[in-house]
Design a protein around this motif. Structure first.
Motif: not given
Length: 622
Positions: A176-180, A185-188, A255-270
């Motif tokens: 789970a930790e590896k997948k998260e 974490v973005s490529e940048a 649940k929206l975390t089932a529908l895409g890469r959560p990187q976007f949710l983190l970034q857009f939330s910030e």
């Protein structure tokens, strides 16, 4: 003014330090009537972050006049009414399962015990044992055909369904930790760790990579790839169709975390949080930092001066930016106007621009986005839109579950955009508000106000919250403010405050709708008292109640038989694949049953009543 124009202007500015942003603590109901702008009446709101074609909505919903209704009082101690849908064997099963949930050793080692049982009994006998106990208590069946008899029986006794396909991956903590970490974490960031201006709350941290930690009442999805997200979208679509086929006017949960890469949710939330902080900074410049969030209105002339002082541009240019989007027509701009500036969808990475709290400059959240990251963001939004369309087409209401606070601002914003588009004629999309959060009331009041201005149907599910222990531990270890209310009593007060606000809105404007999702009998009674005071009839279908399947039947069924819209959260899925869900139900019931003997005592009371009255072979009639 478009967001991109504003971004470009701010990015060119050499603005001064924007430290000491603060969200004002005051919370209150707006005392200012919200005019509905003519231009908003005349055009269909385009969803600013979800590309979609116009669709036919479910049906025309008529406002029901606020006629006087008879007060309804429900006796939650009447076991004959509460359990009339249950056979004696079902009552005994509930007593057995709830008793087993009080033994710490059984609950703490439930996975090991289930694995041992499967090994000793074999798959077939293990499944029979589970269906006689935990699976039979908390899960409706293996597929959408198997669940129909239970759904239909509950409907006959006034209880609807919120379908939830509860299959989960059984990952180790390391997996789970590896997948998260791979998905957040973005490529940048991988190329240049620490080079971007990210707040630590909105960055992935390996020690909290397993989002299941400390969570006992919510499903958790981990990103693998886009194909898996497509598969999960198809699962949700099947769930929506099953809900349509099993009942009328049902709900389905996603649940929206089932529908895409959560990187976007983190970034857009910030980004959303930092732009709100920027608004609060400007409000403080006008001496309005202590005002309620809905009362904070930036005077346009002073705002132009403040932005000019920050080096954004000339006053005349600034005025043209705001009036270009019909903002500032009243001479003032509030937070909802400000939020509407974030509406540029031509390139989603353009959304991710923030004011740097250290330098005062506006900068991209990340130094660069890959083409694949841009594509992943768009595909996530497209999946959300597809599900909303299927909900409309099938006459099903879609309930978007709440998640962790570092994802939630983006989840709430995307849900709000779906509401703006699909809730024009009827409440189809429901957002979830976690009332253990300090900001819950502010979030509810802002969204209600926006729905009032734009004329769409507000839909909310109120819950206390599912991630408290994890959120508190993460905030303490990583070093940011604890987002959770200080204690259970404060959460209860917040829940009732949010509920009272929405009920007031229903009283004044029949376009608001709320699901009171709780196992707390006092909260249910509080709601009924308010409805009686308002003369709000349950047949108006503005206030719904929700509980989990297999729990608190003494609340659900008396409500349903009295005519209130009440729903069970109905999980389903193959026995082996819902074991993680059953494991959490056992943990949740341990605390629930230790804290209160009420449900077990009512079950025993009904068993004894039936035995003494000769109803040994009692069979529900429906």
């Amino acid at each position: 003014m478009s967001y991109s124009t504003f971004v470009a202007s701010l990015a060119r500015a050499n603005s001064r330090n924007l430290r000491n942003f603060a969200v004002p603590p005051a919370r209150c109901r707006s005392t200012v009537a919200s005019p509905k702008r003519q231009e908003e009446k005349e055009r269909m709101e385009e969803c600013p972050v979800v590309e979609a074609q116009p669709v036919e909505l479910i049906s025309q919903t008529k406002n029901v006049p606020n006629a006087q209704a008879k007060s309804i009082h429900i006796d939650f101690d009447n076991t004959q009414e509460a359990y009339k849908s249950k056979k004696n064997i079902e009552l005994l099963r509930s007593l057995l399962v709830f008793k087993l949930c009080t033994f710490d050793v059984l609950v703490e080692r439930n996975k090991e015990l289930m694995a041992l049982s499967k090994k000793l009994l074999g798959q077939r006998m293990f499944e029979k044992l589970m269906k006689m106990t935990f699976y039979g208590q908390f899960v409706a069946g293996e597929d959408h055909n198997a669940i129909k008899p239970l759904i239909q029986k509950n409907q006959a006794f006034g209880v609807g369904a919120v379908l939830d396909y509860s299959v989960e991956e059984d990952l180790t903590q390391e997996e789970a930790e590896k997948k998260e970490m791979d998905s957040c974490v973005s490529e940048a960031e991988k190329e240049s760790p620490g080079a971007d201006h990210r707040e630590k709350k909105y960055k992935a941290h390996r020690q909290f990579g397993d989002r299941r930690g400390g969570v006992i009442s919510a499903r958790t999805y981990f990103y693998a790839d886009e194909a898996k997200c497509d598969k999960q979208m198809e699962t949700f679509i099947n769930c929506i169709k099953a809900s349509s086929g099993a009942s009328n006017d049902g709900f389905s949960a996603i649940k929206l975390t089932a529908l895409g890469r959560p990187q976007f949710l983190l970034q857009f939330s910030e980004v959303l949080v930092k732009w709100r902080q920027f608004f609060n900074y400007l409000a403080a410049q006008q001496g309005k930092s202590d005002m309620c969030v809905l009362e904070q209105k930036l005077e346009l002339e002073q705002l132009k001066e403040n932005l000019a002082q920050l080096g954004v541009g000339a006053k005349d240019d600034i005025e043209n930016w705001f009036t270009g989007e019909k903002l500032g027509l009243s001479g003032a701009i509030d937070l909802l106007d400000w939020n509407s500036l974030i509406n540029d969808t031509t390139k989603i990475s353009n959304l991710l621009m923030i004011p740097n709290l250290e330098t005062g400059h506006l900068e991209p959240l990340l130094n660069k986005f890959t083409a694949e990251e841009e594509s992943q963001m768009k595909r996530m939004l497209q999946r959300v839109d597809v599900l909303a369309k299927h909900a409309v087409a099938n006459g099903v209401r879609l309930m978007v579950d709440a998640e962790q606070t570092y994802f939630q601002p983006a989840i709430s914003r995307l849900t709000l955009e779906m509401q703006r588009k699909f809730n024009r004629e009827k409440p189809v999309i429901f957002n979830t508000y976690q009332c253990y959060l300090k900001e819950a009331y502010n979030n509810v009041t802002l969204d209600v106000e926006l729905s009032r201005r734009e004329g769409w149907y507000f839909g909310a599910k109120l819950v206390r919250g599912a991630y408290m222990y994890q959120e508190r531990a993460r905030a303490q270890e990583i070093g940011y403010e604890d987002p959770i209310n200080p204690d259970y009593e404060a959460t209860n007060r917040m829940y009732h405050k949010c509920l009272d606000y929405v009920l007031e809105e229903i009283e004044h404007n029949r376009k608001a709708n709320v699901m009171v999702a709780t196992h707390n009998e006092d909260t249910v009674k509080f709601t009924l008292e308010k409805m009686n005071e308002m003369a709000l009839s349950p047949t108006e279908n503005k206030v719904y109640f929700g509980q989990l399947l297999g729990m608190c039947d003494q609340i659900s069924f008396p409500l349903g038989q009295a005519g209130f819209p009440v729903y069970k959260y109905v999980p389903y899925g193959p026995v082996n694949e819902v074991i993680p869900y059953l494991s959490r139900r056992a943990q949740e019931n341990r605390g629930f049953m230790k804290g209160s003997q009420r449900e077990r005592s009512l079950l025993w009371k009904e068993v004894k009543r039936r035995l003494l009255s000769g109803q040994v072979l009692y069979k529900p009639v429906y």
